[in-house]
Scaffold this motif. Structure first.
Motif, short mmCIF file in Angstrom:
data_model
loop_
_atom_site.label_atom_id
_atom_site.label_comp_id
_atom_site.label_asym_id
_atom_site.label_seq_id
_atom_site.Cartn_x
_atom_site.Cartn_y
_atom_site.Cartn_z
N VAL A 157 -66.78 20.27 7.95
CA VAL A 157 -65.61 19.46 8.31
C VAL A 157 -65.94 18.56 9.51
N LYS A 158 -66.61 19.14 10.51
CA LYS A 158 -66.99 18.34 11.69
C LYS A 158 -67.89 17.17 11.30
N ASP A 159 -68.87 17.43 10.42
CA ASP A 159 -69.78 16.37 9.98
C ASP A 159 -69.03 15.24 9.28
N ALA A 160 -68.06 15.61 8.42
CA ALA A 160 -67.28 14.59 7.71
C ALA A 160 -66.46 13.77 8.70
N GLN A 203 -57.37 21.95 11.28
CA GLN A 203 -57.54 23.40 11.16
C GLN A 203 -58.04 23.76 9.75
N PRO A 204 -59.34 24.11 9.60
CA PRO A 204 -59.83 24.57 8.29
C PRO A 204 -59.34 25.99 7.98
N VAL A 205 -59.09 26.24 6.71
CA VAL A 205 -58.67 27.56 6.23
C VAL A 205 -59.54 27.92 5.04
N VAL A 240 -61.93 14.31 17.57
CA VAL A 240 -60.83 15.13 17.03
C VAL A 240 -61.27 16.60 16.98
N PRO A 241 -60.49 17.51 17.60
CA PRO A 241 -60.88 18.93 17.55
C PRO A 241 -60.82 19.48 16.13
N VAL A 242 -61.91 20.11 15.70
CA VAL A 242 -61.95 20.85 14.43
C VAL A 242 -62.07 22.33 14.80
N HIS A 243 -61.01 23.08 14.59
CA HIS A 243 -60.96 24.47 15.05
C HIS A 243 -61.84 25.38 14.19
N PRO A 244 -62.22 26.56 14.71
CA PRO A 244 -62.92 27.54 13.88
C PRO A 244 -62.10 27.85 12.63
N VAL A 245 -62.78 28.11 11.53
CA VAL A 245 -62.12 28.35 10.24
C VAL A 245 -61.31 29.64 10.28
#
Length: 464
Positions: free
Chosen positions: A105-108, A438-440, A118-123
């Motif tokens: 997600v961070k790479d995208a 927030q990835p799930v 943009v913060p990408v939180h832990p899954v």
């Protein structure tokens, strides 16, 4: 001047040290700067690799032997894992799976959306990442001895791998498939033969209400009649008394689509019921319903948190399906308008609203990209828009309509980080700001990841 040749050749065996993972979970090693993608290899490992495909800028290899193992390597608990194409990540620890998905997600966000800040939180992962799928649809084939086999396809083929269990499926689904296969075999039901477009039984599908325990069995045949139908129904009911619905679906076309147009309930109810949080859902054979209800609750809770509803808002839910997110939103909003292009799904959504005594949710058949501008012309001004599009992301005209409507918030639920990042870039350029992602993990042991993004209207855009 001749072009430089890749430093490896097809069928060559070489030692490779791996330093990264692709988004599908393949190991990435470099030979003189030339990337080799190798399934089942993990970062930090060194192994013997046979080169199987050489392209100009990268190649593919087969892992022959691991000489130095990563601490993140685990023994896959499934005995057909390497043959079956269903899972891709059983050889890596669950913590590494979650790290890999967060990085994807961070790479995208960085490479496609240019949104590195943009913060990408832990899954958000599962406490137990097994036995989570509430729906199985499995092809049926013929064994060499003439009996029936049921299993998923071998990777990149239509060869069925015979299996008696799938450990990411609900155990009820597992047992039901095996029982139905045995019963069909007992009555001499012939398997469908794809190459000749002949035979009878194509797929066995089972849906389970994980909260209610309801079970639906769907037998998909090429033929309009299911031979020995009454006897098969009686056998299934005697074997599993908690079955609520037995359905015959006819698919006579030469196609990879599993369900055909004709569906007949041959015993029991048209629907089974399941529940996510406080909301009940009627589920038919063709309903789109999330396959992992445990994580769906977490996904929707996150969407509700990002919507931050106070009770006075008008909310539009584009791509509403059978109303799953809409009905969650309706508990906190003044009014919810759901849009869905599939008419039977809208019928289901209306029934689900009635089932839950929810009167502030309305559902409309149509394309969101057409309906939203029309609603805007009628003076509708939503406070929040929620989108949960298919893998291809939002239609460009829908993004344009949302930008013109200027809602205070957009909540974007996505099953594809690449199209999410692309669409976020368009919304950012249109006056919105992505607050966080927030990835799930809805699909443990596979390379798929879902995300919820919180997007707000920039103050200067709102005042224009």
């Amino acid at each position: 001047m001749s072009k430089p040749q890749p430093p490896v050749q097809k069928n060559q065996t070489i030692e490779v040290t791996f330093e990264d993972l692709t988004h599908e979970g393949n190991g990435v090693g470099k030979v003189d700067g030339y990337p080799l993608f190798v399934p089942y290899a993990l970062p930090g490992e060194t192994g013997q690799v046979k080169v199987i495909k050489v392209k100009k800028n990268f190649g593919f290899g087969k892992l022959l032997d691991v000489e130095e193992e990563s601490q993140e390597r685990v023994e896959p608990p499934c005995n057909v894992y390497v043959q079956c194409g269903g899972c891709q990540l059983q050889h890596m620890s669950y913590s590494l799976q979650l790290d890999m998905k967060q990085k994807q997600v961070k790479d995208a966000m960085h490479k496609i959306g240019h949104l590195s800040d943009v913060p990408v939180h832990p899954v958000i992962g599962m406490d137990d990442p097994w036995r989570y799928r509430n729906k199985i649809q499995i092809p049926v084939g013929e064994k060499d001895d003439g009996g029936l086999k049921a299993g998923f396809y071998r990777k990149r083929s239509h060869e069925i791998i015979d299996m008696d269990t799938c450990i990411i499926q609900d155990e009820h689904n597992d047992r039901m498939v095996e029982a139905v296969r045995r019963i069909a075999e007992q009555y001499g039901i012939e398997a469908y033969k794809e190459e000749h477009h002949s035979g009878v039984l194509r797929h066995i599908m089972v849906r389970t209400g994980q909260h209610t325990g309801d079970i639906m069995v769907v037998l998909v045949t090429k033929t309009k009649k299911l031979p020995h139908q009454d006897a098969i129904v009686n056998e299934i009911r005697e074997t599993f008394p908690n079955v609520k619905s037995i359905v015959h679906n006819v698919n006579s076309k030469k196609t990879n689509v599993i369900l055909g147009e004709q569906t007949n309930v041959i015993w029991g109810d048209k629907y089974i019921v399941d529940q996510i949080g406080d909301i009940k859902f009627n589920i038919s054979p063709k309903s789109f319903y999330q396959v992992n209800p445990t994580q769906t609750k977490r996904l929707y809770d996150q969407a509700l948190e990002y919507a931050d509803l106070k009770g006075h808002e008008t909310v539009v839910d584009a791509y509403c399906g059978i109303g799953t997110i809409s009905l969650f939103l309706a508990q906190k909003a003044k009014r919810v308008l759901g849009v869905e292009v599939v008419a039977p799904a809208v019928d289901d959504a209306k029934k689900n609203a009635k089932l839950n005594d929810i009167e502030n949710a309305e559902f409309y058949v149509g394309e969101a990209e057409s309906l939203l501008p029309w609603w805007q012309a009628q003076g509708l001004q939503p406070d929040v828009i929620v989108v949960d599009p298919p893998r291809k992301g939002c239609d460009e005209s829908l993004l344009k309509a949302m930008i013109e409507m200027k809602p205070e918030k957009i909540v974007y639920v996505s099953c594809n980080p690449s199209t999410l990042a692309r669409d976020l870039r368009i919304l950012e350029d249109g006056g919105f700001e992505t607050q966080e992602v927030q990835p799930v993990d809805m699909f443990p042991q596979t390379g798929h990841i879902e995300c919820v993004s919180q997007i707000v209207l920039k103050e200067e855009a709102g005042s224009q």
